[in-house]
Motif scaffolding. Structure first.
Motif, PDB file in Angstrom:
ATOM      1  N   LEU A 176       0.806  -1.209   0.000  1.00 14.65           N
ATOM      2  CA  LEU A 176       0.000   0.000   0.000  1.00 14.65           C
ATOM      3  C   LEU A 176       0.842   1.263   0.000  1.00 14.65           C
ATOM      4  CD1 LEU A 176      -2.861  -0.921   2.499  1.00 14.65           C
ATOM      5  CD2 LEU A 176      -2.860  -1.033   0.014  1.00 14.65           C
ATOM      6  N   ALA A 177       2.139   1.136   0.106  1.00 14.71           N
ATOM      7  CA  ALA A 177       3.005   2.306   0.078  1.00 14.71           C
ATOM      8  C   ALA A 177       3.140   2.810  -1.356  1.00 14.71           C
ATOM      9  CB  ALA A 177       4.380   1.954   0.651  1.00 14.71           C
ATOM     10  N   SER A 178       3.033   4.110  -1.524  1.00 15.04           N
ATOM     11  CA  SER A 178       3.208   4.730  -2.828  1.00 15.04           C
ATOM     12  C   SER A 178       3.474   6.213  -2.606  1.00 15.04           C
ATOM     13  CB  SER A 178       1.973   4.542  -3.715  1.00 15.04           C
ATOM     14  OG  SER A 178       0.887   5.280  -3.221  1.00 15.04           O
ATOM     15  N   PRO A 179       4.006   6.925  -3.591  1.00 16.21           N
ATOM     16  CA  PRO A 179       4.315   8.349  -3.379  1.00 16.21           C
ATOM     17  C   PRO A 179       3.122   9.191  -2.953  1.00 16.21           C
ATOM     18  CG  PRO A 179       5.421   7.551  -5.344  1.00 16.21           C
ATOM     19  CD  PRO A 179       4.521   6.440  -4.878  1.00 16.21           C
ATOM     20  N   ASP A 180       1.912   8.888  -3.485  1.00 18.22           N
ATOM     21  CA  ASP A 180       0.768   9.713  -3.106  1.00 18.22           C
ATOM     22  C   ASP A 180       0.189   9.298  -1.758  1.00 18.22           C
ATOM     23  OD1 ASP A 180       0.480   7.709  -5.245  1.00 18.22           O
ATOM     24  OD2 ASP A 180      -1.640   7.782  -4.775  1.00 18.22           O
ATOM     25  N   LEU A 181       0.189   8.007  -1.430  1.00 16.91           N
ATOM     26  CA  LEU A 181      -0.366   7.559  -0.157  1.00 16.91           C
ATOM     27  C   LEU A 181       0.586   7.782   1.013  1.00 16.91           C
ATOM     28  CD1 LEU A 181      -2.141   4.234  -1.178  1.00 16.91           C
ATOM     29  CD2 LEU A 181      -3.141   6.490  -0.850  1.00 16.91           C
ATOM     30  N   THR A 182       1.863   7.994   0.748  1.00 14.26           N
ATOM     31  CA  THR A 182       2.817   8.293   1.816  1.00 14.26           C
ATOM     32  C   THR A 182       3.004   9.796   2.017  1.00 14.26           C
ATOM     33  OG1 THR A 182       4.656   8.123   0.249  1.00 14.26           O
ATOM     34  CG2 THR A 182       4.103   6.149   1.508  1.00 14.26           C
ATOM     35  N   GLY A 183       2.273  10.596   1.253  1.00 20.47           N
ATOM     36  CA  GLY A 183       2.362  12.042   1.413  1.00 20.47           C
ATOM     37  C   GLY A 183       3.437  12.698   0.582  1.00 20.47           C
ATOM     38  N   GLY A 189       8.279   4.364  10.739  1.00 20.93           N
ATOM     39  CA  GLY A 189       9.367   3.402  10.774  1.00 20.93           C
ATOM     40  C   GLY A 189       9.572   2.755   9.411  1.00 20.93           C
ATOM     41  N   PRO A 190      10.733   2.159   9.187  1.00 20.06           N
ATOM     42  CA  PRO A 190      11.056   1.600   7.882  1.00 20.06           C
ATOM     43  C   PRO A 190      10.303   0.331   7.526  1.00 20.06           C
ATOM     44  CG  PRO A 190      12.793   1.107   9.445  1.00 20.06           C
ATOM     45  CD  PRO A 190      11.832   2.007  10.150  1.00 20.06           C
ATOM     46  N   ARG A 191       9.757  -0.392   8.525  1.00 22.61           N
ATOM     47  CA  ARG A 191       9.036  -1.643   8.252  1.00 22.61           C
ATOM     48  C   ARG A 191       7.620  -1.527   8.806  1.00 22.61           C
ATOM     49  NH1 ARG A 191      11.908  -4.129   4.611  1.00 22.61           N
ATOM     50  NH2 ARG A 191      11.319  -6.218   5.278  1.00 22.61           N
ATOM     51  N   ALA A 192       6.948  -0.467   8.380  1.00 20.90           N
ATOM     52  CA  ALA A 192       5.657  -0.138   8.967  1.00 20.90           C
ATOM     53  C   ALA A 192       4.597  -1.172   8.621  1.00 20.90           C
ATOM     54  CB  ALA A 192       5.206   1.237   8.492  1.00 20.90           C
ATOM     55  N   THR A 205      -0.372   1.349  10.407  1.00 23.35           N
ATOM     56  CA  THR A 205       0.508   2.449  10.791  1.00 23.35           C
ATOM     57  C   THR A 205       0.894   3.287   9.584  1.00 23.35           C
ATOM     58  OG1 THR A 205       1.406   1.081  12.575  1.00 23.35           O
ATOM     59  CG2 THR A 205       2.660   3.037  11.964  1.00 23.35           C
ATOM     60  N   LEU A 206       1.220   2.615   8.486  1.00 19.16           N
ATOM     61  CA  LEU A 206       1.615   3.320   7.273  1.00 19.16           C
ATOM     62  C   LEU A 206       0.478   4.188   6.754  1.00 19.16           C
ATOM     63  CD1 LEU A 206       3.767   3.669   4.994  1.00 19.16           C
ATOM     64  CD2 LEU A 206       2.577   1.841   3.812  1.00 19.16           C
ATOM     65  N   LEU A 256      -1.804   9.221   5.673  1.00 14.45           N
ATOM     66  CA  LEU A 256      -3.004  10.062   5.586  1.00 14.45           C
ATOM     67  C   LEU A 256      -2.823  11.348   6.396  1.00 14.45           C
ATOM     68  CD1 LEU A 256      -5.840   7.395   5.858  1.00 14.45           C
ATOM     69  CD2 LEU A 256      -5.233   8.767   3.854  1.00 14.45           C
ATOM     70  N   ALA A 257      -2.182  11.231   7.550  1.00 12.49           N
ATOM     71  CA  ALA A 257      -1.962  12.428   8.369  1.00 12.49           C
ATOM     72  C   ALA A 257      -1.053  13.420   7.658  1.00 12.49           C
ATOM     73  CB  ALA A 257      -1.358  12.023   9.714  1.00 12.49           C
ATOM     74  N   ILE A 258       0.022  12.921   7.056  1.00 11.18           N
ATOM     75  CA  ILE A 258       0.944  13.805   6.347  1.00 11.18           C
ATOM     76  C   ILE A 258       0.280  14.403   5.109  1.00 11.18           C
ATOM     77  CG2 ILE A 258       3.117  13.863   5.053  1.00 11.18           C
ATOM     78  CD1 ILE A 258       4.119  11.672   6.976  1.00 11.18           C
TER      79      ILE A 258
END
Length: 322
Positions: A76-83, A127-130, A134-135, A140-142
């Motif tokens: 689920l990590a991606s440039p837009d979803l990680t802020g 963290g690096p292994r979220a 948590t991710l 979403l907060a950022i």
């Protein structure tokens, strides 16, 4: 990814670029008639930068998404979803108010700084292994914070013209970009994709655990720093020229990992090719709508990507239950 599949993707990409140059139809036969200068101007001044930017930006989002997903070990990590994209947009809007949207170098610097700040903050919070929850919460907060600050910047626009320019740019667009603007996006993007591809081996070992990666001689702290900086540079440079375009960095790596049997590092180049193809296809859709006008490409990618994201979240939940 096998050489055969890579060749197929290359051929499909060439066909997609050709379609981007010709749709709506450009009469190539006119190049050899008296009105050839008009057709040539349409191809070189309008269609070529647009197609090249779609190719570049899509490839950059795909590669960045694959690298971020490998770093966080999370699909689920991606440039837009990680802020990262929201941070880049905020940095570019603030910079545009100071220097104008016609200053690509300043815009790129501001956009990269915003992307770097957002991704660095996510790394510090999650963290690096979220884990997925948590991710998502941190991302979403950022994104919400960057979006709120961007809205505040729009509300404090120095003039109505600056407001409308920033608003149109935030929706994402490949229209009316010049070859000089292309250079500001393509140069960093190609550089970043090449360096990310060189990190395939340590990213594959990181998927086995940090201890395994360190035992194989990889510096994990340095790897994280490189991923953060390279992703911020590539995404920031593209956002500065074309605005914020979402969900390509989420979708492309997911399909790419199926071609690489789950190896996150080896998915970087396939994800770049898939991302380029997806953005070119989305750009073609903006021109072929029955509404009689060209839609912002960021709207099209969101309309297509958001349902896919919801399906992915539901699919992961069902797998956990099973």
């Amino acid at each position: 990814m096998s050489a055969r599949i890579g060749a197929i993707f290359a051929i499909v990409l060439l066909l997609a670029v050709a379609a981007s140059l010709l749709v709506p139809w450009v009469d190539l036969a006119a190049l050899w008639r008296e009105d050839g200068a008009v057709a040539l101007d349409v191809l070189v001044e309008l269609r070529l930068p647009r197609a090249a930017l779609a190719l570049t930006y899509g490839a950059m989002l795909g590669a960045a998404g694959a690298a971020v997903q490998a770093l966080f070990a999370n699909p689920l990590a991606s440039p837009d979803l990680t802020g990262t994209t929201s941070g880049a947009a905020l940095g570019a809007v603030v910079t545009a108010y100071l220097f104008g949207f016609s200053a690509p170098l300043a815009l790129s610097a501001g956009s990269v700084a915003g992307a770097l700040a957002a991704l660095g903050l996510l790394l510090a919070l999650a963290g690096p292994r979220a884990e997925t929850a948590t991710l998502l919460l941190a991302g979403l907060a950022i994104s919400a914070l960057a979006g709120a600050l961007t809205t505040l910047a729009l509300a404090l626009a120095p003039s109505p013209f600056a407001f409308y320019d920033a608003y149109d740019w935030l929706m994402g667009s490949l229209i009316d970009r010049s070859l000089s603007q292309l250079a500001f996006a393509a140069g960093p993007a190609i550089f970043v994709i090449a360096l990310l591809a060189r990190l395939a081996r340590p990213l594959d070992s990181l998927a086995l655990g940090e201890d395994v990666a360190q035992s194989l001689g990889h510096d994990i702290a340095r790897l994280r720093l490189e991923i953060v900086c390279l992703t911020a540079l590539g995404v920031g440079a593209c956002v500065a020229i074309c605005g914020a375009i979402g969900f390509i960095g989420l979708v492309a790596p997911i399909f790419a990992r199926r071609l690489t049997r789950g190896h996150p590092g080896r998915a970087i180049l396939p994800a770049a090719m898939i991302g380029a193809l997806l953005l070119i296809a989305a750009d073609l859709m903006t021109r072929l709508t029955p509404l009689g006008r060209t839609l912002p490409i960021g709207v099209v990618t969101a309309l297509l990507g958001a349902p896919f994201f919801l399906w992915l979240v539901a699919h992961m939940r069902w797998r956990v239950r099973d």
